[in-house]
Design a protein around this motif. Structure first.
Motif, PDB file in Angstrom:
ATOM      1  N   GLN A  52      -0.124  20.640 -58.433  1.00 32.67           N
ATOM      2  CA  GLN A  52      -0.947  20.338 -57.276  1.00 32.67           C
ATOM      3  C   GLN A  52      -2.122  21.305 -57.209  1.00 32.67           C
ATOM      4  OE1 GLN A  52      -0.599  17.738 -55.342  1.00 32.67           O
ATOM      5  NE2 GLN A  52       1.121  17.105 -56.586  1.00 32.67           N
ATOM      6  N   PRO A  53      -3.291  20.846 -56.755  1.00 34.57           N
ATOM      7  CA  PRO A  53      -4.424  21.733 -56.619  1.00 34.57           C
ATOM      8  C   PRO A  53      -4.130  22.858 -55.653  1.00 34.57           C
ATOM      9  CG  PRO A  53      -5.097  19.435 -56.415  1.00 34.57           C
ATOM     10  CD  PRO A  53      -3.607  19.465 -56.402  1.00 34.57           C
ATOM     11  N   ALA A  54      -4.883  23.946 -55.828  1.00 35.08           N
ATOM     12  CA  ALA A  54      -4.694  25.094 -54.961  1.00 35.08           C
ATOM     13  C   ALA A  54      -5.081  24.746 -53.541  1.00 35.08           C
ATOM     14  CB  ALA A  54      -5.549  26.263 -55.462  1.00 35.08           C
ATOM     15  N   LEU A 446       0.035  29.982 -57.584  1.00 35.22           N
ATOM     16  CA  LEU A 446      -1.110  29.795 -56.692  1.00 35.22           C
ATOM     17  C   LEU A 446      -1.398  31.061 -55.911  1.00 35.22           C
ATOM     18  CD1 LEU A 446      -0.436  26.201 -55.331  1.00 35.22           C
ATOM     19  CD2 LEU A 446      -1.965  26.887 -57.163  1.00 35.22           C
ATOM     20  N   ASP A 447      -0.334  31.769 -55.469  1.00 38.60           N
ATOM     21  CA  ASP A 447      -0.532  33.026 -54.752  1.00 38.60           C
ATOM     22  C   ASP A 447      -1.284  34.034 -55.599  1.00 38.60           C
ATOM     23  OD1 ASP A 447       0.769  31.979 -52.618  1.00 38.60           O
ATOM     24  OD2 ASP A 447       2.696  32.935 -53.047  1.00 38.60           O
ATOM     25  N   ARG A 448      -0.919  34.110 -56.872  1.00 41.33           N
ATOM     26  CA  ARG A 448      -1.591  35.079 -57.750  1.00 41.33           C
ATOM     27  C   ARG A 448      -3.071  34.753 -57.879  1.00 41.33           C
ATOM     28  NH1 ARG A 448       3.402  34.777 -60.582  1.00 41.33           N
ATOM     29  NH2 ARG A 448       2.627  33.115 -61.921  1.00 41.33           N
ATOM     30  N   ARG A 449      -3.383  33.466 -57.964  1.00 37.27           N
ATOM     31  CA  ARG A 449      -4.795  33.088 -58.089  1.00 37.27           C
ATOM     32  C   ARG A 449      -5.576  33.420 -56.820  1.00 37.27           C
ATOM     33  NH1 ARG A 449      -3.826  27.208 -60.929  1.00 37.27           N
ATOM     34  NH2 ARG A 449      -3.133  27.997 -62.954  1.00 37.27           N
ATOM     35  N   ILE A 450      -4.973  33.164 -55.663  1.00 38.58           N
ATOM     36  CA  ILE A 450      -5.644  33.464 -54.405  1.00 38.58           C
ATOM     37  C   ILE A 450      -5.844  34.961 -54.252  1.00 38.58           C
ATOM     38  CG2 ILE A 450      -5.465  33.290 -51.894  1.00 38.58           C
ATOM     39  CD1 ILE A 450      -3.862  30.715 -52.323  1.00 38.58           C
ATOM     40  N   VAL A 451      -4.819  35.740 -54.590  1.00 36.62           N
ATOM     41  CA  VAL A 451      -4.935  37.198 -54.491  1.00 36.62           C
ATOM     42  C   VAL A 451      -6.012  37.709 -55.439  1.00 36.62           C
ATOM     43  CG1 VAL A 451      -3.740  39.365 -54.945  1.00 36.62           C
ATOM     44  CG2 VAL A 451      -2.594  37.553 -53.673  1.00 36.62           C
ATOM     45  N   ALA A 452      -6.062  37.164 -56.652  1.00 36.23           N
ATOM     46  CA  ALA A 452      -7.080  37.592 -57.603  1.00 36.23           C
ATOM     47  C   ALA A 452      -8.481  37.257 -57.098  1.00 36.23           C
ATOM     48  CB  ALA A 452      -6.835  36.938 -58.965  1.00 36.23           C
ATOM     49  N   ASP A 453      -8.628  36.082 -56.500  1.00 35.02           N
ATOM     50  CA  ASP A 453      -9.934  35.707 -55.956  1.00 35.02           C
ATOM     51  C   ASP A 453     -10.316  36.610 -54.799  1.00 35.02           C
ATOM     52  OD1 ASP A 453     -12.178  33.747 -55.825  1.00 35.02           O
ATOM     53  OD2 ASP A 453     -11.356  33.415 -53.826  1.00 35.02           O
ATOM     54  N   ARG A 454      -9.352  36.942 -53.951  1.00 35.92           N
ATOM     55  CA  ARG A 454      -9.644  37.851 -52.833  1.00 35.92           C
ATOM     56  C   ARG A 454     -10.035  39.237 -53.351  1.00 35.92           C
ATOM     57  NH1 ARG A 454      -5.191  38.418 -48.269  1.00 35.92           N
ATOM     58  NH2 ARG A 454      -5.983  36.328 -47.813  1.00 35.92           N
ATOM     59  N   ARG A 455      -9.334  39.698 -54.376  1.00 31.68           N
ATOM     60  CA  ARG A 455      -9.652  41.023 -54.917  1.00 31.68           C
ATOM     61  C   ARG A 455     -11.039  41.033 -55.556  1.00 31.68           C
ATOM     62  NH1 ARG A 455      -4.951  43.858 -57.915  1.00 31.68           N
ATOM     63  NH2 ARG A 455      -4.427  44.115 -55.722  1.00 31.68           N
ATOM     64  N   ALA A 456     -11.391  39.932 -56.240  1.00 29.95           N
ATOM     65  CA  ALA A 456     -12.727  39.866 -56.838  1.00 29.95           C
ATOM     66  C   ALA A 456     -13.804  39.894 -55.765  1.00 29.95           C
ATOM     67  CB  ALA A 456     -12.853  38.598 -57.693  1.00 29.95           C
ATOM     68  N   ARG A 457     -13.596  39.181 -54.654  1.00 27.82           N
ATOM     69  CA  ARG A 457     -14.581  39.209 -53.570  1.00 27.82           C
ATOM     70  C   ARG A 457     -14.685  40.600 -52.969  1.00 27.82           C
ATOM     71  NH1 ARG A 457     -12.133  34.306 -51.943  1.00 27.82           N
ATOM     72  NH2 ARG A 457     -11.153  35.375 -50.178  1.00 27.82           N
ATOM     73  N   ALA A 458     -13.541  41.274 -52.827  1.00 29.66           N
ATOM     74  CA  ALA A 458     -13.569  42.628 -52.274  1.00 29.66           C
ATOM     75  C   ALA A 458     -14.331  43.584 -53.189  1.00 29.66           C
ATOM     76  CB  ALA A 458     -12.142  43.135 -52.062  1.00 29.66           C
ATOM     77  N   GLU A 459     -14.145  43.424 -54.508  1.00 28.85           N
ATOM     78  CA  GLU A 459     -14.868  44.291 -55.444  1.00 28.85           C
ATOM     79  C   GLU A 459     -16.363  44.038 -55.373  1.00 28.85           C
ATOM     80  OE1 GLU A 459     -13.108  43.495 -59.189  1.00 28.85           O
ATOM     81  OE2 GLU A 459     -11.291  44.689 -58.807  1.00 28.85           O
ATOM     82  N   ARG A 460     -16.767  42.753 -55.229  1.00 32.35           N
ATOM     83  CA  ARG A 460     -18.196  42.472 -55.111  1.00 32.35           C
ATOM     84  C   ARG A 460     -18.776  43.072 -53.832  1.00 32.35           C
ATOM     85  NH1 ARG A 460     -16.508  37.439 -57.018  1.00 32.35           N
ATOM     86  NH2 ARG A 460     -16.592  36.539 -54.932  1.00 32.35           N
ATOM     87  N   ARG A 461     -18.031  42.956 -52.719  1.00 29.76           N
ATOM     88  CA  ARG A 461     -18.508  43.561 -51.482  1.00 29.76           C
ATOM     89  C   ARG A 461     -18.624  45.071 -51.630  1.00 29.76           C
ATOM     90  NH1 ARG A 461     -14.739  39.994 -48.951  1.00 29.76           N
ATOM     91  NH2 ARG A 461     -13.344  41.754 -48.573  1.00 29.76           N
TER      92      ARG A 461
END
Length: 522
Positions: A52-54, A446-461
């Protein structure tokens, strides 16, 4: 400039769509676009189950804060008796920010629907039904209620152009029939632009081949300046440079380009950052030139009428992109304050009611015995805001919110009209896409992907904050927000473990450390 020239935007209110992505829509870059197994994983060692999609992109509260600031700026520009020169730029800029936000959110939903259709093998146009039903439930009730109220009150602008308003063609009526801003209805042009955009854009985004999406968006962007140049050379009325749909396609298209860049970030890793930098740079340069013309009488030729809106859209793409990622520092903290989020929630009603409130306020003050509060004073401006907020809050609780609840019956994930999840067809059940075995393992992935995306956004900020010298992610306000989200994640994790204990099964965890085990509910 007439105050009404600034007024209006399309669906970018809370009414356009809820910020983030479509409910249960695919998160950007949540799975390989080519349908192959992830690198380093042998597809033949895994069962062929339907993946299923995220879930939807997490709620982005700063977009609501941005809505609130924009609507307050537009209202202030209309309410002030003597508009300062700077408001002649800031007021219209608020409208263009909303057009950018509208293109960004709608295109993001449509791209998510494309991914879901490709994954399930269903027709892409199947997403049009829930899309238009949800838009209708959000936009039409309050819009037509305001039109009905204006007609009953005998407002000449409503009664004279009633047919145009009912068919969402007010923008053409203003540009080519009235050729001026009539009282009480001049703000309806932007809603007409939005509805005309929604009539065309979804089918294009869902049916166009993947390799034609970027050229299609680019064509929309260049259409705006070219149309305005043609209108200037043909000596069309001034409003014809502002209100027709082609005149606004560059601002809507720039928002769509931002959504495309975020959705296909793996294919175009630097497009989003370059777009935001270029947007703010071009916006600053062009707006400075325009201010030089207005304040100093410098002749800039066609730059002002042709590229003014495009420059404002450049600022909008920076603001929307930064708010979607989550700004750090004190301004990011300010955008997430509850009073500002509450204003953003009712921004659609504030926009629709505020011109009518300007006409009703003198009568309200007379009934309250405040006849000494007259136009031009600070007390009168406060009264205008109070009357507008009263009408908008009342309509939100009595009309908009109850009707919005029915949107949940028409989810992009495939809910039927009665709220039941549709049973997958045989073709959907036979989709061969490698996925971890078991429901718990799929959720963990799916949790790992969401966490990775959140961490990437935090690093960009953090990188942006470090370059700006503002402390970035680790400034005090942003740290408080991060701690709040961490506590929320821990509560979700505890709930998941308790559910697993009751079922007697394992708990979905990731390798991200304590407190970030699962963010499925985000």
């Amino acid at each position: 400039m007439s105050a009404s020239q600034n007024g209006g935007w399309g669906k970018a209110f809370n009414g356009a769509v809820s910020n983030g992505a479509a409910p249960n829509a695919t998160a950007p870059s949540s799975h390989p676009s080519n349908g192959r197994a992830p690198a380093g994983r042998a597809a033949n060692n895994l069962p062929q189950t339907v993946f299923q999609p995220a879930p939807a992109s997490p709620y982005m509260p700063q977009l609501d804060g941005l809505r609130a600031i924009a609507v307050l700026v537009v209202m202030l520009h209309h309410f002030l008796p003597h508009v300062p020169d700077v408001m002649e730029i800031v007021g219209p800029m608020g409208v263009r920010v909303f057009f950018v936000l509208s293109g960004f959110l709608i295109t993001g939903i449509l791209l998510n629907c494309r991914d879901r259709a490709e994954l399930s093998g269903s027709p892409p146009l199947g997403a049009l039904k829930p899309f238009y039903i949800r838009r209708t439930l959000r936009i039409f009730p309050l819009y037509y209620f305001v039109i009905l109220t204006g007609a009953i009150a005998g407002i000449s602008g409503v009664t004279y152009g009633l047919g145009w308003h009912l068919t969402y063609t007010s923008n053409l009526w203003l540009a080519f029939v009235m050729k001026r801003w009539p009282e009480g209805v001049s703000h309806l042009w932007s809603l007409a632009v939005a509805e005309q955009f929604y009539a065309l854009w979804p089918a294009l985004m869902l049916l166009a081949p993947r390799h034609l999406l970027l050229p299609l968006i680019g064509t929309a962007i260049i259409t705006g300046p070219l149309y305005r140049l043609m209108a200037v050379l043909l000596h069309w009325p001034n409003l014809a440079l502002v209100t027709p749909l082609p005149a606004c396609l560059d601002t809507l298209g720039i928002g769509a380009l931002l959504a495309y860049a975020r959705h296909y970030r793996d294919d175009h890793p630097s497009l989003e950052e370059n777009l935001r930098r270029m947007g703010i740079g071009i916006a600053g340069w062009v707006l400075l030139v325009i201010l030089a013309q207005e304040w100093r009488g410098v002749d800039v030729g066609l730059l002002n009428p042709v590229f003014r809106e495009t420059a404002m859209a450049g600022f909008g793409v920076w603001a929307v992109g930064a708010a979607a990622d989550g700004m750090g520092g004190r301004f990011g903290w300010f955008l997430e304050q509850r009073p500002l989020l509450a204003v953003g929630k009712i921004s659609y009603g504030l926009y629709l009611w505020h011109p009518l409130a300007m006409m009703a306020t003198p009568g309200v003050l007379a009934r309250l015995g405040l006849k000494h509060v007259t136009w031009g004073g600070g007390g009168y401006v406060v009264a205008l805001f109070a009357v507008t907020f009263f009408f908008a809050t009342l309509s939100w609780h009595l009309l908009e919110k109850p009707i919005n609840n029915y949107k949940n019956l028409f989810s992009y994930a495939g809910r039927g009209a009665k709220g039941r999840i549709k049973r997958r067809s045989k073709a959907e059940r036979q989709v061969s896409y490698p996925a971890p075995q078991g429901r718990t393992e799929r959720r963990a992935a799916l949790d790992r992907r969401i966490v990775a995306d959140r961490r990437a956004r935090a690093e960009r900020r953090s990188r942006r904050g470090t370059r700006a010298g503002s402390g970035g992610l680790f400034s005090r306000p942003s740290r408080l927000v991060a701690e709040k989200r961490l506590r929320s994640d821990r509560r979700l994790s505890l709930t998941r473990r308790q559910d697993a204990d009751r079922r007697g099964g394992p708990t979905a965890t990731t390798a991200e450390g304590p407190g970030l085990e699962t963010v499925w509910g985000q």
